[in-house]
Scaffold this active site. Sequence first.
Site, PDB file in Angstrom:
ATOM      1  N   ASP A  10     -10.613 -24.221  26.776  1.00 37.45           N
ATOM      2  CA  ASP A  10     -11.779 -24.962  27.240  1.00 37.45           C
ATOM      3  C   ASP A  10     -11.368 -26.094  28.184  1.00 37.45           C
ATOM      4  OD1 ASP A  10     -14.383 -25.789  27.627  1.00 37.45           O
ATOM      5  OD2 ASP A  10     -14.462 -26.988  25.795  1.00 37.45           O
ATOM      6  N   ASP A 266     -14.174 -26.120  18.172  1.00 40.66           N
ATOM      7  CA  ASP A 266     -14.130 -25.097  19.207  1.00 40.66           C
ATOM      8  C   ASP A 266     -13.156 -24.003  18.744  1.00 40.66           C
ATOM      9  OD1 ASP A 266     -15.330 -24.270  21.643  1.00 40.66           O
ATOM     10  OD2 ASP A 266     -13.510 -24.722  22.745  1.00 40.66           O
TER      11      ASP A 266
END
Length: 276
Positions: A10, A266
């Site tokens: 990410d 995440d």
Amino acid sequence: MKKFISWNIDSINAALTSESARAVLSRNVLETIKAENPDLVAIQETKLPATGPSKKHIDELEKYFAGYHIEWVSSMPPARKGYAGTMILYKEGMEAKKSCPRIGAPDTMDDEGRLLTLEFDDFYFVNVYTPNAGDGLKRLKERQEWDIRYANYLSGLDQIKPVIACGDFNVAHEEIDLANPAGNHMSPGFTDEEREGFTNLLSKGFVDTFRYIHGDVKDVYSWWAQRVKTSKINNSGWRIDYFLVSDRIKDKVVSSGMLDSGERQDHTPLSLEIEI
């Protein structure tokens, strides 16, 4: 034996250059990966510009992965800038031929840097960042087409030599692959269409190595929503990241699982050990 690691980071830039609390947690994960001494690291959602990693990015990566080759593909026009993107780092001494295949995917998906393949002597290694169906399932139709074309692409490689494929597939395949299946049947990543797409992929001669090793174990996930502060504390997660291998080499898999990403929500990295 080879050890491979896969992680949706990410944003490489954020992880390597920011001083935010999240960036510090990301660098802790990179230290964890480094300690594993992997032969190869596959990274998804690099979010790098079309020109790829900067000298600063490469210098920072070398703090964790000195002595590794770096291959990458980024989002290119007409796709959005700084979107998606994949990267593979592999140890010097391993010889590979890189390709960035276009699979005839709809919309700008072939231009988003979602697919990176390395051909080694004995196998193909494929890193994928599968398109998300999106809020309101606005990209579900295109996602279904991607799934068909990606499955056919892997199947084609498999006709030549065995395949190891990893990445963020953006789908929880079965109800045991997420904490709350009942409330998510219309959510991106758990629609019937996406699950069928993954079933179709496996039916072409591939094995989900985590399930092959661990069977129907529950409560083991690879992703926890950032927007929900308690998602990881409560282990309200999804398993949407995978290592797949050609069926004919499944017995060479020694281990397949997740690494501990600490407090960082995440994605968490995956690890695969295989006799190849």
